[in-house]
Design a protein around this motif. Sequence first.
Motif, PDB file in Angstrom:
ATOM      1  N   UNK A 148       0.755  -1.244   0.144  1.00 22.91           N
ATOM      2  CA  UNK A 148      -0.120   0.092   0.202  1.00 22.91           C
ATOM      3  C   UNK A 148       0.687   1.239   0.014  1.00 22.91           C
ATOM      4  N   UNK A 149       1.580   1.480   0.891  1.00 19.18           N
ATOM      5  CA  UNK A 149       2.359   2.799   1.070  1.00 19.18           C
ATOM      6  C   UNK A 149       3.553   2.684  -0.027  1.00 19.18           C
ATOM      7  N   UNK A 150       4.461   1.649  -0.003  1.00 21.01           N
ATOM      8  CA  UNK A 150       5.539   1.673  -0.825  1.00 21.01           C
ATOM      9  C   UNK A 150       4.904   1.836  -2.495  1.00 21.01           C
ATOM     10  N   UNK A 155       3.929   4.769  -7.692  1.00 21.56           N
ATOM     11  CA  UNK A 155       2.578   5.217  -8.571  1.00 21.56           C
ATOM     12  C   UNK A 155       2.737   6.769  -8.685  1.00 21.56           C
ATOM     13  N   UNK A 156       3.012   7.417  -7.383  1.00 21.50           N
ATOM     14  CA  UNK A 156       2.674   8.683  -7.649  1.00 21.50           C
ATOM     15  C   UNK A 156       3.878   9.562  -8.252  1.00 21.50           C
ATOM     16  N   UNK A 157       5.211   9.125  -7.586  1.00 22.78           N
ATOM     17  CA  UNK A 157       6.403   9.878  -7.877  1.00 22.78           C
ATOM     18  C   UNK A 157       7.427   9.139  -8.844  1.00 22.78           C
ATOM     19  N   UNK A 158       7.239   7.892  -8.863  1.00 22.50           N
ATOM     20  CA  UNK A 158       8.322   7.058  -9.848  1.00 22.50           C
ATOM     21  C   UNK A 158       7.277   6.107 -11.006  1.00 22.50           C
ATOM     22  N   UNK A 159       6.693   6.750 -11.468  1.00 24.58           N
ATOM     23  CA  UNK A 159       5.632   6.088 -12.357  1.00 24.58           C
ATOM     24  C   UNK A 159       6.445   5.373 -13.362  1.00 24.58           C
ATOM     25  N   UNK A 165      10.388   1.752  -3.947  1.00 29.26           N
ATOM     26  CA  UNK A 165       9.891   1.698  -2.503  1.00 29.26           C
ATOM     27  C   UNK A 165       8.881   0.733  -2.533  1.00 29.26           C
ATOM     28  N   UNK A 166       8.352   0.136  -3.361  1.00 27.28           N
ATOM     29  CA  UNK A 166       7.328  -0.930  -3.393  1.00 27.28           C
ATOM     30  C   UNK A 166       7.901  -2.236  -3.565  1.00 27.28           C
ATOM     31  N   UNK A 167       8.922  -2.347  -2.798  1.00 33.32           N
ATOM     32  CA  UNK A 167       9.661  -3.813  -2.658  1.00 33.32           C
ATOM     33  C   UNK A 167      10.219  -3.970  -1.211  1.00 33.32           C
TER      34      UNK A 167
END
Lengths: 320, 319
Positions: A148-150, A155-159, A165-167
């Motif tokens: 959720x957070x990562x 999706x917001x900043x590193x599209x 961060x999502x790892x």
Amino acid sequence: MTGIQLSPVKESSPRHNIHESFGRKSSGRIPAGLTATAVIIIAMMLFIILGNIVLNGVGVIDWKFLSHPPENGMEGGGIFPAIFGTVALVLLMTIAVVPVGVLTAIYLHEYTSPHSKVTRLIRMAINNLAGVPSIVFGLFGLGFFIGFVGNGIDTLFYADEGPVWGQPAIIWASLTLSVLTLPVVIVATEEALRTIPREIKDASLALGATKLQTIIKVVIPNSLPGILTGAILAISRGAGEVAPIMFTGAAYYLPYLPQKLNDQFMELGYHIYVMATQSPDIEATKPILYGTVLVLLLLTFMLNFSAIIIRSKMRSKNAH
Amino acid sequence: MRKLQFRGKSKLFELVGEKIISITAFAALISVFLIFLFIFKESIPIFTDSEIKQEASVDKMLFKQEYYEGRQPRFSWQPNSDVPKYSILPLFIGSFKAALIAMLFAVPLAVGAAIFSAEFASRRLREFVKPIIELLAGIPSVVLGFFSLIVLATFLQDVFGFTFRLNAINAGIVLGLAVIPIVFTMAEDAMTSVPGSLRDAALALGANRWQVSLTVVLPAALPGIAAGITLGFGRAIGETMIVLMASGNAAIISGSFVDSIRTISATIAAELAEVVFGGAHYSVLFFLGTLLFILTFVLNWIGDYATNALKLKYQGRVK
């Protein structure tokens, strides 16, 4: 009046029979011995476990072991990356958990009545949090922090990049552990808050200080030993947990140390688990394994021991 | 005027500070809520997604048996086979078997030691008992798992000749070691919180120390001891690393204590790293996590209730 007439009751009471069978002189000696046996059995098992680990592990630990990375697929070298990762992990966790835990304790103790609904609800939550299985925290860390957070940050900043961060990463593992250790910090801080005499707080208020000023200048400084105890116990608990970090950031082997918050890391407990269960040649891994276990044990015991000392000093100070 | 201004500023400071503290105080509550929400959220596809439901619906996880020619039908957990099988019954039986052995082993020792510490031990002896329990509580579960896997399993097999080196007994005993501190602490707390007036009354009536313990203190402390056992059971059901390392991890349904077992917690730990994100297996593992969460939540609630009942009963005593 009838209640005082002892003798007829005594005659028929089963308690009387117990009394008779032991006799007056040996009263309770046999059962006391039985319960003492329970203590002896527990002590013996503890002694066997610790003795086995110390005897097999102590020869392995030297400066090279503590300062070098693993070699030959974990059959040689040291455990420095795992020590480094563990320390970094619990430091990040402490930074996250101590302020939250302390403020919660202050709120519960200074701002609300112990019988209000809100207090009871929060207390229930703390108790439940303390009882949630550690593997569930692992699932939570994966679903909430990484998923959720990562992913949200990505999706917001590193599209257009891969996952940043999502790892699994050290920041998510330490945040997961900070949720797990929150009850430890709250309970220890509350214990300290309880020992602060009312008179000191009243004196501060009578001198014109506001409630918040009293808390900052009087309550928190006086409860520092308790807060420290809580932090140490949280670190000791966090350093020993493996299940919550398995999916949230711990790695089997890394050729580098974690540099950024979104790097993965090696950790002592996870290192033990991997070496013990996935080594192709367990006999060759055993010495290193024992050494690692001993290092982790020494780390947690030293932390617990210092917490006990601080706490007993705090208690004896307040006893006078 | 300057004084007034200062007061105004400090009032704002006061207000902001209080708000920060009171908002932070809800962190624990929000955490519990979020934990449930996010674990349950990932398991929702089991109930809604038609593709996943074909593989693993609640109905199939509970009741579906596998039929092989010439063999008895059985419930099986084989998520990685060509036709994945997600019967969660073997996992539940594994978890309860391990917890049962752990409790059978831990409760007599922990309660016995608690009685000794609260009733019979001199002050100096008590100073010896408490650190033992604290040391035991301080051993990380991965270290206990390691000991069980490397040392105890071999020892037990050599002595008793078990077919499987890693089995329910081996995991259960060490799991019991992890449970002892919880049960001991709660039981000892309960016994020392029985008011001295009750003891004195019994002694005055001519009972000896053991009679006082057995007929006055123990019954009075029973809710607290029961709470300790409940919480200990919750810990045993949820504990992961020990069973993951020491139980053999074979999902078999059997009544034997010397067969290997696979528990709910160990299944999640062993399989989550290798599943496809969002697939049936992934959802089933989160569903297992949800069940584990609910189970321990209920056990904790019962334990809390019993402890509070005890406190209320003897509220005259200030802690």
